[in-house]
Design a protein around this motif. Structure first.
Motif, mmCIF file in Angstrom:
data_model
loop_
_atom_site.group_PDB
_atom_site.id
_atom_site.type_symbol
_atom_site.label_atom_id
_atom_site.label_comp_id
_atom_site.label_asym_id
_atom_site.label_seq_id
_atom_site.Cartn_x
_atom_site.Cartn_y
_atom_site.Cartn_z
ATOM 1 N N ALA A 32 0.832 -1.201 0.000
ATOM 2 C CA ALA A 32 0.000 0.000 0.000
ATOM 3 C C ALA A 32 0.869 1.254 0.000
ATOM 4 O O ALA A 32 0.557 2.238 -0.678
ATOM 5 N N ARG A 66 -1.143 6.960 -2.563
ATOM 6 C CA ARG A 66 -1.584 6.449 -1.260
ATOM 7 C C ARG A 66 -0.769 7.062 -0.128
ATOM 8 O O ARG A 66 -1.304 7.349 0.943
ATOM 9 N N HIS A 85 -7.743 3.513 -4.247
ATOM 10 C CA HIS A 85 -6.630 3.719 -3.315
ATOM 11 C C HIS A 85 -7.106 3.595 -1.869
ATOM 12 O O HIS A 85 -6.437 2.975 -1.036
ATOM 13 N N VAL A 109 -7.565 -0.058 -0.934
ATOM 14 C CA VAL A 109 -6.277 -0.718 -0.656
ATOM 15 C C VAL A 109 -5.787 -0.336 0.735
ATOM 16 O O VAL A 109 -5.327 -1.187 1.509
#
Length: 105
Positions: free
Chosen positions: A7, A13, A44, A47
């Motif tokens: 991530a 992110r 995003h 995740v």
């Protein structure tokens, strides 16, 4: 830890996490800060949620995202051994710089 590192591998992110480090935000606020279309921001955020890095709560029709710093503890512990390695090297560099300054005087 692998999910957290994966991530964190994406710059967008990381930007989301930097924003959330300072304050909670809606998906719209986060989308305004990124050069990504809203569907991409949603991906995003998914995740980040799945990696345990963000929490989401509903307020009416709004979804408010906030950082979960606990998810970074394992990464921090893993990095600690590398931090020790670099700290000893930086200390040695500092010693050599100080030695060089004394020799020039």
């Amino acid at each position: 830890m692998d999910a957290v590192l994966q991530a964190l591998a994406d710059g967008n992110r990381r930007t989301v996490l930097e924003i959330l480090r300072d304050h909670s935000a809606t998906a719209g606020e986060l989308a305004d800060a990124l050069p990504v279309a809203r569907p991409g921001v949603s991906r995003h955020l998914r995740v980040l949620r799945e990696a345990g890095l963000v929490d989401v709560r509903s307020e009416g029709q709004r979804r408010i995202y906030s950082l979960r710093p606990e998810a970074l503890v394992e990464v921090d512990e893993w990095l600690a051994s590398y931090r020790v390695l670099w700290q000893s090297r930086l200390d040695a560099l500092h010693t050599e710089i100080a030695r060089g300054k004394r020799e020039r005087r």
